[in-house]
Scaffold this motif. Structure first.
Motif, short mmCIF file in Angstrom:
data_model
loop_
_atom_site.label_atom_id
_atom_site.label_comp_id
_atom_site.label_asym_id
_atom_site.label_seq_id
_atom_site.Cartn_x
_atom_site.Cartn_y
_atom_site.Cartn_z
N MET A 137 32.35 36.53 15.06
CA MET A 137 32.47 35.80 16.32
C MET A 137 33.93 35.69 16.75
O MET A 137 34.79 35.35 15.94
CB MET A 137 31.89 34.39 16.16
CG MET A 137 32.07 33.50 17.37
SD MET A 137 31.56 31.79 17.09
CE MET A 137 29.79 31.99 16.98
N HIS A 150 32.29 31.12 26.72
CA HIS A 150 31.66 30.96 25.40
C HIS A 150 30.17 31.26 25.48
O HIS A 150 29.61 31.95 24.61
CB HIS A 150 31.84 29.52 24.90
CG HIS A 150 33.27 29.13 24.66
ND1 HIS A 150 33.81 27.97 25.15
CD2 HIS A 150 34.27 29.76 24.00
CE1 HIS A 150 35.07 27.89 24.79
NE2 HIS A 150 35.37 28.97 24.08
N VAL A 154 28.30 34.11 23.19
CA VAL A 154 27.27 33.62 22.27
C VAL A 154 25.93 34.27 22.59
O VAL A 154 25.20 34.71 21.70
CB VAL A 154 27.16 32.09 22.33
CG1 VAL A 154 25.90 31.60 21.59
CG2 VAL A 154 28.40 31.44 21.73
N GLU A 157 26.02 38.12 21.56
CA GLU A 157 26.09 38.33 20.12
C GLU A 157 24.82 37.84 19.43
O GLU A 157 24.36 38.45 18.46
CB GLU A 157 27.33 37.63 19.57
CG GLU A 157 28.61 38.31 20.03
CD GLU A 157 29.87 37.56 19.61
OE1 GLU A 157 29.82 36.82 18.60
OE2 GLU A 157 30.90 37.71 20.29
N ASP A 158 24.25 36.76 19.92
CA ASP A 158 23.01 36.26 19.33
C ASP A 158 21.86 37.24 19.58
O ASP A 158 20.97 37.41 18.74
CB ASP A 158 22.67 34.88 19.89
CG ASP A 158 21.68 34.14 19.00
OD1 ASP A 158 21.81 34.23 17.77
OD2 ASP A 158 20.79 33.46 19.54
N TRP A 173 26.29 37.11 11.09
CA TRP A 173 27.11 36.71 12.23
C TRP A 173 28.07 35.65 11.71
O TRP A 173 27.67 34.54 11.38
CB TRP A 173 26.24 36.17 13.36
CG TRP A 173 26.99 35.89 14.63
CD1 TRP A 173 28.28 36.21 14.93
CD2 TRP A 173 26.48 35.22 15.78
NE1 TRP A 173 28.61 35.81 16.19
CE2 TRP A 173 27.52 35.19 16.73
CE3 TRP A 173 25.25 34.65 16.10
CZ2 TRP A 173 27.36 34.59 17.98
CZ3 TRP A 173 25.09 34.06 17.33
CH2 TRP A 173 26.13 34.03 18.27
N PRO A 175 30.90 33.02 11.89
CA PRO A 175 31.54 32.14 12.88
C PRO A 175 32.88 31.61 12.39
O PRO A 175 33.23 31.73 11.21
CB PRO A 175 30.53 31.00 13.02
CG PRO A 175 29.97 30.87 11.63
CD PRO A 175 29.96 32.27 11.04
N ALA A 231 23.00 29.71 18.68
CA ALA A 231 23.72 30.71 17.89
C ALA A 231 23.22 30.73 16.45
O ALA A 231 23.33 29.75 15.73
CB ALA A 231 25.22 30.40 17.92
N CYS A 233 24.30 31.88 13.65
CA CYS A 233 25.38 32.29 12.75
C CYS A 233 25.09 31.79 11.33
O CYS A 233 24.37 30.81 11.13
CB CYS A 233 26.71 31.69 13.20
SG CYS A 233 27.16 32.02 14.89
N THR A 563 33.30 41.01 23.00
CA THR A 563 34.24 40.07 23.61
C THR A 563 34.42 40.43 25.07
O THR A 563 33.85 41.40 25.58
CB THR A 563 35.59 40.10 22.87
OG1 THR A 563 36.43 39.03 23.32
CG2 THR A 563 36.31 41.42 23.09
#
Length: 978
Positions: A137, A150, A154, A157-158, A173, A175, A231, A233, A563
C-alpha cells in the motif's frame, strides 16, 4: 419467529433496536413482541446481534418518548439516532416487517471488516501452493485524514487483492503509514504553540518525544478510516516508516550508496521554505499563475556616460545584491560593445561586476537568510524581510533615477504545499544522491519489459524524466525523521572530515581509530527526505536488508504497485531505481497508475473552490459499495469526474442487487424441505448436456453468464476494472434483473410443473451467486451480506472460489432470446412513439421466418401471462412465415389461442385475410423494425389482390365500438384496440 434467548438476555430493555447495513431494521420487544425479519434471515439474527452488528438499547416511556425521538406504536414514524463511526440508526414503529424497507446502504459497520480479519481471511494462505500476489500500500501520511485520493487507491488495490484471493493465490496486501516529516512536525509545533511553547524551547530530544506521543494518540486515525472502505490488508504486518526495522533499512541504504560514491555533500541551489526553514522536494512545491510586477532597472556601465547602461528586468529586485556578472547577447549590437567592461550593481555603493557573453565560473553570493530576511550582503537592507526590502529598494531606485519602469506581469509562483509561503531558490549545503547511474538501470527495466507501466503512454513520461534526471537533495532541516547517519569531528572541517556509520557507538569507534581516543564527535542535525525511506518501501517492509527473511523470500519482488500518476517520478521511479540497486531486480513487475479525482465539472478539488468531496460524508449518503463502484469506473490513467449523479446511480445499483437477492431468497424452497433442496442442488450447469434440456430463458441466462465469466475474468487479469464494472452492471441489471427474473416468474408462480419451478430456482441461485462472486471485489459489504443470507453457505464469500471459466454456452440460444428482447423493445417503442396509454391494449403485426417461429411459439405458450405484448389480431404474412391470431377472449379462457392460422402462400404483397384491417401504425412498425415474431400454423389464408391490399392499407383504424370478427367468424366482445 420469537427469540426467547434474546428477550431473556435483555429483559431490562423495554425495546431493543438492531440496525444492520443490509438486513434493514429488526425490532425486538418484550416477550410479547416478535422479530420482524424475513424467514431466511431469522435464523441468523441472534448470531448477528451478539457478534458483529451494532445494537442500540433504550427504554421507552409510557408516552413513547426517548431522548430525541417519538415512537408511535400505531403509526410509522422515523427518527435518526447518531451512533459511533458515523452510523445512523433508523427507528420504525411497531408492526412493520423488515421486507417493507428498501436497503439504503447508508449504514456501514466496520466490524464486518473486523470479522473478516479475525477469521484470518486477510492473511496469505498457501494451501493451494499457487504463485503469490503481493501489493504494498502507498503509505498515507500519519497526519492524514481520509480523502478521495485514498478512497481511489484503496478501491483499486482491494479489487486486485480480493480477486486474486478468490482465485486461490496467496495474497498479501501490506499496509503502513509514512512518518511525513514536514507535515507531522508542523502539526505538533502548532499544538505546542497553542500551549505557548516553542520547539526550540523544548530541545530536540523532548520535542521528538512529544511527536511520538502525538503519533501514538492520533496516528491510527487514517488506518481506521481506510478499514471503513473495506481494505482487506494483512494488518498484522502493518508498518510505519520510523519502525525499527525500516529505520535499519534506511541507514543501510545510505551507507551502501555512500560507499559506492553515490552520496555526496555540497552547496547547490535548492527549494527553500523560509517558514519551515528547510529544503523541500519538488513534489512539495506547487506552482500557480499569480499577478505581480516586472521591474526594469538600470545597470550603469563603469567609465561610461549616463547613456551607457544596461536594462535588467526582474520579478525579484531584492536579489540584485547577489549579482556577480551581467551576461549579454554578443550578437546584439546594442550590448556587444560593452562586453569586457564592468557594470555597477545599483544600491551597492559602486560594486562592479563584469559584463560577459559566455557563462563562466563566478563565486556565489547568498543574499538571503534562511528565514526569508536579507543578510549582510544586502548592505543597508540587512535584516529586512524579502518583501519589505523589495518595496524599499524600488522606492530608492526611483529616487536615484535607476528605475526604468514597473509593469504588471503574471508569473508562475512556487509555493509550499504545506505552509503556502513562496518558496525561494536558495544555495544551501545539503546531501545529494547521484541519480544518473541509477536511472540507467531503471530505463533498461522498462525497455526490456521487466517492468510494465499501465497505461502504456506513461512510458514516455517516465523515460523523459529519467533521461533528464538531476541529483536528488535528500537532506531536510527538521527534527522529526531519520537522522542522517553522519558524524563530524569537533575542530575539523565538516566537509572533509566526517564518518558514516550505523550508530553513534560505531561512529565513535571509527573516529577514535583515526583521530585518537580523546576525539569528540557530533551527528549531523539534518534528517533524510521522507521520500528516501519511501523509496525503500517495497522491500524494507518485507525484511530487507535481511534477504534471508521469510517474507522477503516469499513475497519479493511484489506484483503490482498501484498509485496516482502524479507521483510517477517522485516515488515510483525512485522505488524502481532503489529496488534494482539494492536487490538486483525491479521491486514490482507492474505499475498501475490511476487518475486523479475531480469534481463534476472536471476541476481539481480544492478548499478554495469549495468543491472538495469528503468520502466519509459520501459513505453516509450513498454507502461504501456505491462509492467504491463509482471510483472503479474510471479508466486507468484517466482523471475521474465525480458527481452525485454517478453516486446516486450506483447506489440504485446496490439497491437493485439487494432487491434481487430478496427475490431469490423468497423463491427458494424452505430450508426444512430437504427433498426440494436435493432436487434443486442436483441441477448442474458445467457441461453441455446439462444445458440442453433447459427452457429457453434458462438456457439463455446461463449461456450469457458463462460468456460473462470469461469476459470479466479476462478484464480482471488485464486490470481493466472499468470494463468489469460496466460488463457486470449491464448483465445484472439489463439481463438478469430486467429479463430473467421476470421470465422466471412464469415457472415459479403459474406453472404446475414442479420440475420447471425447481429448474428456475436452481438457475436463479446459480446465476445470482456467481454475480455476487464477480461483484465482490468491487462491492464487498453488500455481496458478503447477501452471500451469507443464501442457504448452505459453508464459507465466507471473501474466500470462496472464483467462478470457473470456459463453461458451455450456446450462442444460438443467446441470439434467439435477443430476438425476443428486440421484438419487445420494438413494440414498446412503437407504443411510446404513438403515445399509447400503458393500460391500453392494441394489436401488433409481426413478420417471422420458420426457424424463429418454432422456438418463439414454444416460448409464448409457457410465458404468455408475463408477455402480454405478444397479443396479435392483425397479422401480415411473408413467404415461409406463419401467423397467430389471438384475442382478449382467449386470454380470459386460460390464455389459450382462439384461432390458429397456417402458412400463407405467396408474398406479403398478395396475402391478407378478409377481416384483417392493417393499420398504418402496424406497417410503419414493420418498416421501421423489421422484427421477426413467432407464428402458429393451422388455418390457410385466402389470397387477395394487390388492389384490395392497397385499399386495406389506406383504411382508417376501426371504431372501438365496431364489431370485429376473427378469420373463423367469431365475434370479439372487445376491440383489440382498447
Amino acid at each position: 419467529m420469537r427469540s426467547t434467548a434474546l428477550t431473556a438476555s435483555f429483559a431490562a430493555a423495554k425495546y431493543i433496536i438492531r440496525v444492520s447495513p443490509f438486513f434493514g431494521v429488526v425490532r425486538v420487544g418484550n416477550s410479547d413482541t416478535n422479530f420482524f425479519i424475513s424467514r431466511n434471515a431469522a435464523s441468523a439474527a441472534s448470531v448477528h446481534l451478539k457478534s458483529f452488528l451494532l445494537v442500540h438499547f433504550f427504554n421507552v416511556s409510557k408516552k413513547g418518548r426517548d431522548r430525541s425521538a417519538d415512537l408511535d406504536k400505531k403509526q410509522l414514524r422515523a427518527a435518526s439516532f447518531p451512533l459511533r463511526d458515523c452510523i445512523y440508526l433508523r427507528v420504525f414503529g411497531d408492526g412493520m416487517p423488515m421486507t417493507a424497507f428498501a436497503f439504503s446502504g447508508l449504514t456501514l459497520i466496520p466490524s464486518e471488516v473486523t470479522r473478516w480479519d479475525s477469521q484470518g481471511h486477510f492473511k496469505p494462505s498457501f494451501d493451494k501452493g499457487n504463485e503469490s500476489f503481493v501489493v504494498t500500500m502507498p503509505p498515507p501520511n500519519v497526519t492524514g485524514s481520509l480523502h478521495m485520493g485514498h478512497a481511489m487507491f484503496v478501491t483499486h488495490e482491494d479489487i486486485m487483492i480480493r480477486y486474486n484471493r478468490m482465485n486461490g493465490r496467496p495474497t498479501l496486501w501490506l499496509p503502513g503509514t509514512d512518518h511525513a516529516g514536514i507535515a507531522t512536525q508542523l502539526v505538533v509545533e502548532r499544538m505546542l504553540a497553542s500551549e505557548g511553547i516553542k520547539r526550540t524551547e523544548l530541545g530536540r530530544e523532548e520535542f521528538t518525544k512529544r511527536v511520538w506521543e502525538w503519533k501514538e494518540k492520533y496516528g491510527g486515525m487514517i488506518t481506521n478510516q481506510i478499514r471503513r472502505l473495506g481494505a482487506s490488508c494483512d494488518w498484522t504486518r502493518e508498518h510505519f516508516t520510523l519502525d525499527e526495522q525500516l529505520s535499519r533499512a534506511v541507514i543501510e541504504a545510505f551507507i551502501k550508496l555512500h560507499e559506492k560514491g553515490l552520496i555526496y555533500q555540497g552547496s547547490y541551489m535548492v527549494n527553500w521554505s523560509p517558514n519551515l526553514q528547510t529544503a523541500v522536494c519538488d513534489l512539495e512545491v506547487e506552482y500557480s499563475e499569480e499577478p505581480g510586477a516586472l521591474y526594469h532597472i538600470k545597470y550603469l556601465v563603469a567609465g561610461g556616460s549616463k547613456s551607457d547602461f544596461l536594462t535588467v528586468a526582474t520579478t525579484r529586485p531584492e536579489t540584485l545584491f547577489g549579482d556577480t556578472a551581467v551576461a549579454v547577447n554578443p550578437e546584439d549590437e546594442r550590448y556587444a560593445k560593452y562586453i569586457g567592461k564592468s557594470a555597477i550593481v545599483p544600491m551597492t555603493f559602486g560594486r562592479h561586476v563584469p559584463i560577459i557573453a559566455d557563462k563562466l565560473d563566478f563565486p556565489i553570493l547568498t543574499v538571503m537568510n534562511k528565514d526569508g530576511t536579507l543578510n549582510e550582503v544586502a548592505g543597508l537592507y540587512n535584516g529586512l524581510d524579502r518583501f519589505e526590502a523589495r518595496k524599499k529598494l524600488w522606492a530608492e531606485l526611483e529616487e536615484t533615477g535607476l528605475a526604468v519602469k514597473k509593469e504588471a506581469h503574471t508569473s508562475r509562483v512556487p509555493r509550499s504545499q504545506r505552509g503556502g509561503e513562496i518558496i525561494e531558490p536558495l544555495v544551501s549545503k545539503q546531501w545529494f544522491v547521484t541519480m544518473e547511474p541509477l536511472a540507467e538501470k531503471a530505463l533498461e527495466a522498462v525497455k526490456t519489459g521487466e517492468l510494465t507501466i499501465m497505461p502504456e503512454r506513461f512510458d514516455k513520461i517516465y523515460n523523459h524524466w529519467l533521461l533528464n534526471i538531476k541529483d536528488w537533495c535528500i537532506s531536510r532541516q527538521l527534527w522529526w525523521g531519520h537522522r542522517i547517519p553522519v558524524w563530524y569531528i569537533v575542530g575539523k572541517d565538516p566537509e572533509e572530515d566526517y564518518i558514516v556509520a550505523r550508530s553513534t557507538d560505531e561512529a565513535l569507534k571509527q573516529a577514535q581509530q583515526k583521530y585518537g581516543k580523546n576525539v569528540e564527535i557530533y551527528q549531523d542535525p539534518d534528517v533524510l527526505d521522507t521520500w528516501f525511506s519511501s523509496s525503500l518501501w517495497p522491500f524494507s517492509t518485507l525484511g530487507w536488508p535481511d534477504v534471508s527473511a521469510d517474507d522477503f523470500k516469499r513475497f519479493y519482488p511484489t506484483s503490482v504497485l498501484e498509485t496516482g500518476h502524479d507521483i510517477l517520478f517522485f516515488w515510483v521511479a525512485r522505488m524502481v531505481m532503489m529496488g534494482i540497486e539494492f536487490t538486483g531486480t525491479v521491486p514490482f513487475t507492474h505499475v498501475y497508475l490511476h487518475g486523479l479525482i475531480r469534481d463534476s465539472q472536471g476541476r481539481k478539488m480544492s478548499k478554495t473552490l469549495g468543491n472538495v468531496i469528503d468520502p466519509l460524508d459520501t459513505i453516509k449518503e450513498f454507502g461504501t459499495d456505491a462509492l467504491r463502484f463509482t471510483l472503479a469506473l474510471g479508466t486507468v490513467g484517466q482523471d475521474l469526474n465525480l458527481s452525485t449523479e454517478r453516486l446516486t446511480s450506483n447506489k440504485a445499483f446496490t439497491n437493485k442487487l439487494w432487491n434481487a437477492g430478496k427475490f431469490v431468497l423468497q423463491n427458494l424452497p424452505d430450508r426444512s424441505d430437504a427433498s426440494a433442496w436435493e432436487t434443486l442442488l442436483a441441477h448442474k450447469f458445467d457441461k453441455e448436456e446439462h444445458l440442453l434440456g433447459l427452457p429457453l430463458p434458462e438456457y439463455w441466462v446461463v449461456s450469457k453468464l458463462h460468456v460473462l465469466v470469461d469476459a470479466v475474468t479476462t478484464s480482471y487479469d488485464k486490470y481493466f476494472y472499468n470494463d468489469v464494472a460496466r460488463e457486470m452492471y449491464d448483465f445484472f441489471w439489463g439481463d438478469f434483473a430486467d429479463w430473467y427474473i421476470e421470465a422466471s416468474k412464469a415457472h415459479l408462480y403459474q406453472s404446475e410443473d414442479q420440475a420447471l419451478a425447481s429448474t428456475s430456482q436452481a438457475v436463479l441461485l446459480y446465476v445470482y451467486e456467481n454475480i455476487l462472486k464477480m461483484l465482490h471485489p468491487f462491492m464487498p459489504f453488500v455481496t458478503e451480506e447477501l452471500w451469507q443470507a443464501l442457504p448452505n453457505r459453508k464459507e465466507a464469500l471473501i474466500v470462496s472460489p472464483w467462478p470457473l471459466t470456459s463453461l458451455p454456452r450456446n450462442l444460438t440460444t443467446i441470439k434467439r432470446f435477443e430476438n425476443l428482447q428486440a421484438l419487445t423493445r420494438a413494440i414498446r417503442n412503437v407504443r411510446a412513439e404513438y403515445s399509447v396509454e400503458p393500460a391500453k391494449r392494441i394489436s401488433a403485426s409481426i413478420v417471422a421466418n420458420t426457424e424463429v417461429i418454432q422456438y418463439i411459439s414454444r416460448f409464448i405458450e409457457g410465458f404468455t401471462p408475463y408477455l402480454l405484448f405478444f397479443i396479435f389480431l392483425n397479422v401480415v404474412v411473408h413467404d415461409a412465415c406463419m401467423i397467430i391470431d389471438r384475442s382478449w377472449k382467449s386470454l380470459q379462457q386460460n390464455l389459450r389461442f382462439l384461432n390458429m392460422v397456417s402458412r400463407a402462400k405467396g408474398s406479403c404483397n398478395r396475402t391478407i385475410h378478409d377481416s384483417t384491417i392493417i393499420q398504418e401504425s402496424n406497417l410503419r412498425f414493420l418498416k421501421k423494425t423489421r422484427t421477426w415474431m413467432p407464428i402458429k400454423e393451422d388455418v390457410e389464408l385466402k389470397e387477395k389482390s394487390d388492389h384490395h391490399r392497397h385499399l386495406s392499407r389506406r383504411r382508417k383504424p376501426p371504431d372501438e365500438t365496431k364489431k370485429i370478427r376473427t378469420p373463423q367468424g367469431e365475434e370479439l366482445k372487445e376491440s383489440p384496440h382498447k
